[in-house]
Write an enzyme that holds these catalytic residues in place. Structure first.
Site, PDB file in Angstrom:
ATOM      1  N   SER A 183      86.276  -0.675 136.658  1.00 40.75           N
ATOM      2  CA  SER A 183      86.280   0.774 136.817  1.00 40.75           C
ATOM      3  C   SER A 183      86.509   1.252 138.246  1.00 40.75           C
ATOM      4  CB  SER A 183      84.973   1.353 136.285  1.00 40.75           C
ATOM      5  OG  SER A 183      83.896   0.891 137.062  1.00 40.75           O
ATOM      6  N   HIS A 211      87.053   0.853 129.395  1.00 42.88           N
ATOM      7  CA  HIS A 211      88.050   1.625 130.151  1.00 42.88           C
ATOM      8  C   HIS A 211      89.483   1.297 129.738  1.00 42.88           C
ATOM      9  CE1 HIS A 211      85.776   3.932 133.082  1.00 42.88           C
ATOM     10  NE2 HIS A 211      84.957   2.906 133.222  1.00 42.88           N
ATOM     11  N   LYS A 242      84.549   7.278 125.920  1.00 37.60           N
ATOM     12  CA  LYS A 242      85.586   7.459 126.953  1.00 37.60           C
ATOM     13  C   LYS A 242      86.869   7.966 126.282  1.00 37.60           C
ATOM     14  CE  LYS A 242      83.356   4.741 130.460  1.00 37.60           C
ATOM     15  NZ  LYS A 242      82.580   3.500 130.389  1.00 37.60           N
TER      16      LYS A 242
HETATM   17  C1  PLP Z   1      81.141   3.122 130.263  1.00 38.40           C
HETATM   18  C2  PLP Z   1      81.000   1.664 130.107  1.00 38.40           C
HETATM   19  C3  PLP Z   1      79.973   1.117 129.316  1.00 38.40           C
HETATM   20  C4  PLP Z   1      78.906   1.968 128.689  1.00 38.40           C
HETATM   21  O1  PLP Z   1      79.420   2.689 127.606  1.00 38.40           O
HETATM   22  P1  PLP Z   1      78.464   3.764 126.883  1.00 38.40           P
HETATM   23  O2  PLP Z   1      79.014   3.850 125.497  1.00 38.40           O
HETATM   24  O3  PLP Z   1      78.606   5.025 127.660  1.00 38.40           O
HETATM   25  O4  PLP Z   1      77.090   3.229 126.920  1.00 38.40           O
HETATM   26  C5  PLP Z   1      79.932  -0.251 129.154  1.00 38.40           C
HETATM   27  N1  PLP Z   1      80.853  -1.057 129.734  1.00 38.40           N
HETATM   28  C6  PLP Z   1      81.834  -0.567 130.519  1.00 38.40           C
HETATM   29  C7  PLP Z   1      82.823  -1.497 131.146  1.00 38.40           C
HETATM   30  C8  PLP Z   1      81.934   0.805 130.736  1.00 38.40           C
HETATM   31  O5  PLP Z   1      82.895   1.285 131.516  1.00 38.40           O
END
Ligand code: PLP
Length: 396
Positions: A183, A211, A242
């Protein structure tokens, strides 16, 4: 008792502020979108949401959620195995598997839970988990909850991964664990090479596609599409929070027997509430849209290519990226904060990241592109970056 603890906590908060690490939350008073309204009344272009496909405020998802709210009510008031499973939950699990080309899927309240509940039921002392050093916090926590031996390799460093695989060769089972897209840099895990090493050293692969799902690959099927290895990764975790609509919900998808065992043993699944039908039905609608057309991905890829090439042409130092994350390197922590503050005055909302979120001396502004951005939004952002970049002496 609390008096003593209060003092301790106040000191802690003070030191967070002193270190400049205190996170302030900006108040948004509009739906999440390309343009958002802040509580100050200012309207800004949003370049820091995970709203990659622009679905957070999409009418078709709002309609699907509303329909489920009317027909299935508000909450499930149960975990899945007691009375928290509707036909909608099973349909969504099937849709996730179809999307990724996997065998079965288990839903969680969030991907944080999917990652927290994946290792402990599957691996124990005799096993080895080999994890990328930049993996998400939820993977790190999930690994901690399990008794397997831990090995860590430097981010996307295949020589180091191979060295760790050799160290782990006595283990009963080995699993390589990586984010699909990291990220902070927006770089993609080299899954083609990981796959070769996994075969050579007889290891499983787990990829967190949070992502990358919906974003990476020509039709947005994620990193397995990008590297043309669909069906070869054993386990994929992901989020509905996301690209996939942005509400909440997580999943693990992959081998049938593994998913079956997770339903029996995974603690965040067994001991946490079922996703509400409105979220599940919007998720089903979203996957139906993905199956019909990939126009949002095409739009997102065009927007990302345009933004990155214009920023490079303007003279900015951009990290190479195959995702919708564009790291504009500024290196200096203070400059990253000043830059973001000046951009906000220009109506561009982005966040500057610096140590310890990124390595020392690697401060940057992270821009996240969306299919919801219009051409004029992108042009406005590039010209604001150029204006501020010149005034701070970053570019000529
Ligand atoms: C955002 C993210 C998470 C967490 O996801 P949620 O559904 O918001 O708990 C886990 N792993 C990665 C790589 C992320 O970017």
């Amino acid at each position: 008792m609390y008096g003593k603890m209060k003092e301790h906590i106040e000191k802690e908060l003070h030191s967070i502020r002193e270190a400049g690490l205190y996170k302030n939350e900006r108040l948004i008073v509009s739906p999440q979108d390309a343009v958002i309204r802040l509580s100050s009344g200012q309207e800004v272009l949003n370049f820091c949401a995970n709203n990659y496909l622009g679905l957070s405020n999409h009418p078709a998802l709002i309609e699907a959620a509303s329909e489920a709210l009317r027909t299935y009510g508000y909450g499930m008031s149960s975990v899945r195995f007691i009375c928290g499973t509707t036909d909608l939950h099973k349909t969504l699990e099937k849709k996730v598997a179809e999307f990724f080309g996997t065998e079965d899927t288990i839903l969680y309240a969030a991907c944080f839970d999917a990652n927290g509940g994946i290792f402990e039921p599957l691996f124990s002392e005799e096993d080895a988990i080999i994890s990328d050093s930049l993996n998400h916090a939820s993977i790190i926590d999930g690994v901690r909850l399990c008794k397997a031996k831990r090995f860590r390799y430097n981010n996307a460093d295949m020589k180091d991964l191979e060295a760790q695989l050799i160290l782990a060769k006595e283990a009963r089972f080995r699993i390589i664990v990586t984010d699909g897209v990291f990220s902070m840099d927006g770089n993609v895990a080299p899954l083609d090479e990981i796959n070769i090493l996994a075969k050579k050293y007889d290891a499983l692969i787990m990829v967190d596609e949070c992502h990358s799902a919906g974003v990476v690959g020509e039709t947005g099927r994620g990193v397995t599409e990008l590297f043309n290895i669909r069906g070869e990764v054993d386990l994929i975790t992901g989020t509905l929070g996301k690209a996939f609509g942005g509400a909440l919900g997580g999943f693990t998808t992959g081998r049938r027997e593994v998913i079956e065992l997770l339903r029996q043993r995974s603690r965040p699944y067994l001991f946490s509430n079922s996703l509400p039908p409105l979220v599940v039905n919007a998720g089903i609608k979203m996957f139906e849209m993905m199956a019909e057309t990939t126009e949002l991905q095409t739009r997102l890829h065009q927007n990302t290519d345009y933004f990155m090439s214009e920023m490079i042409a303007a003279g900015f130092d951009i990290k190479p990226s195959k995702s919708a994350i564009c790291a504009v390197m500024l290196y200096d922590a203070k400059i990253s904060q000043d830059f973001a503050a000046q951009l906000l005055k220009e109506g561009i909302y982005v966040i500057g990241f610096y140590y310890p979120v990124v390595p020392q001396g690697q401060a940057r502004i992270r821009v996240q592109l969306s299919a919801a951005h219009q051409q004029e939004h992108l042009e406005k952002a590039v010209s604001a970056f150029t204006k501020v970049g010149k005034s701070l002496g970053i570019i000529k």
